[in-house]
Motif scaffolding. Structure first.
Motif, PDB file in Angstrom:
ATOM      1  N   ALA A 282       0.872  -1.187   0.090  1.00 36.65           N
ATOM      2  CA  ALA A 282      -0.092  -0.048  -0.060  1.00 36.65           C
ATOM      3  C   ALA A 282       1.013   1.241   0.047  1.00 36.65           C
ATOM      4  O   ALA A 282       0.529   2.167  -0.590  1.00 36.65           O
ATOM      5  CB  ALA A 282      -1.028  -0.028   1.123  1.00 36.65           C
ATOM      6  N   ALA A 283       1.746   1.390   0.845  1.00 35.59           N
ATOM      7  CA  ALA A 283       3.047   2.301   0.903  1.00 35.59           C
ATOM      8  C   ALA A 283       3.568   2.709  -0.443  1.00 35.59           C
ATOM      9  O   ALA A 283       3.705   3.656  -0.862  1.00 35.59           O
ATOM     10  CB  ALA A 283       3.917   2.282   1.975  1.00 35.59           C
TER      11      ALA A 283
ATOM     12  N   ALA B 297       1.647   6.774  -6.755  1.00 30.90           N
ATOM     13  CA  ALA B 297       0.649   7.437  -7.179  1.00 30.90           C
ATOM     14  C   ALA B 297       0.994   9.041  -7.048  1.00 30.90           C
ATOM     15  O   ALA B 297       0.958   9.735  -7.782  1.00 30.90           O
ATOM     16  CB  ALA B 297      -0.732   7.137  -6.501  1.00 30.90           C
ATOM     17  N   ALA B 298       1.894   9.248  -5.944  1.00 30.25           N
ATOM     18  CA  ALA B 298       2.120  10.550  -5.404  1.00 30.25           C
ATOM     19  C   ALA B 298       3.683  11.006  -5.997  1.00 30.25           C
ATOM     20  O   ALA B 298       3.608  12.266  -6.176  1.00 30.25           O
ATOM     21  CB  ALA B 298       2.564  10.692  -3.956  1.00 30.25           C
TER      22      ALA B 298
ATOM     23  N   ALA C  14       2.380   1.750  -3.437  1.00 31.78           N
ATOM     24  CA  ALA C  14       1.401   2.311  -4.122  1.00 31.78           C
ATOM     25  C   ALA C  14       1.241   3.795  -4.040  1.00 31.78           C
ATOM     26  O   ALA C  14       1.032   4.402  -5.133  1.00 31.78           O
ATOM     27  CB  ALA C  14      -0.110   1.543  -4.189  1.00 31.78           C
ATOM     28  N   GLN C  15       0.936   4.019  -2.846  1.00 43.13           N
ATOM     29  CA  GLN C  15       0.763   5.419  -2.392  1.00 43.13           C
ATOM     30  C   GLN C  15       1.870   6.304  -3.142  1.00 43.13           C
ATOM     31  O   GLN C  15       1.796   7.421  -3.258  1.00 43.13           O
ATOM     32  CB  GLN C  15       0.758   5.494  -1.027  1.00 43.13           C
ATOM     33  N   GLN C  16       3.058   5.934  -2.872  1.00 39.40           N
ATOM     34  CA  GLN C  16       4.349   6.585  -3.392  1.00 39.40           C
ATOM     35  C   GLN C  16       4.420   6.483  -4.811  1.00 39.40           C
ATOM     36  O   GLN C  16       4.831   7.815  -5.387  1.00 39.40           O
ATOM     37  CB  GLN C  16       5.549   5.957  -2.621  1.00 39.40           C
TER      38      GLN C  16
END
Length: 124
Positions: A66-67, A73-74, A69-71
């Protein structure tokens, strides 16, 4: 004389030996049962510990994914490559041409690559 009233000494000893042997067998059986039960409980506890560790690892893996994927995306989109710099002035141009000629002489650059780089340096 009176008649005997009991089994006598040998009979009593035989009966005692039978009772002692039976008590030992029963005691051994109870002890073995207790050991088997303890071993089963230990195995069950070990399985529970392994299951808990596997669940915890799965949670950690999910958090890491999840981390990531979040990175992703950001993460900002990489900027385009900068435009070629303007042709340098004077002595720097000669130094670059000499370096370029050295690379060609060493066999690092082909004739086409040399010509393209030379054109960039000279600005034509």
């Amino acid at each position: 004389m009176r008649g005997r009233r009991g089994p006598g000494l040998v009979g009593t000893m035989a009966r005692t030996a039978v009772i002692a042997g039976t008590a030992t067998a029963v005691s051994g059986k109870v002890s073995a049962g207790q050991q088997q039960k303890a071993a089963q409980q230990a195995a069950a506890q070990e399985q529970q510990a392994q299951l808990a560790a596997a669940q915890q690892q799965a949670q950690v893996d999910a958090a890491v994914q999840a981390a990531m994927a979040q990175q992703a995306a950001a993460a900002p989109v990489a900027p385009a490559a900068p435009a070629a710099p303007a042709a340098p002035a004077g002595g720097d141009t000669i130094a670059q041409l000499e370096k370029l000629a050295g690379l060609k002489a060493a066999g690092v650059l082909t004739d086409e690559e040399f010509a393209a780089q030379k054109a960039k340096i000279l600005g034509s």
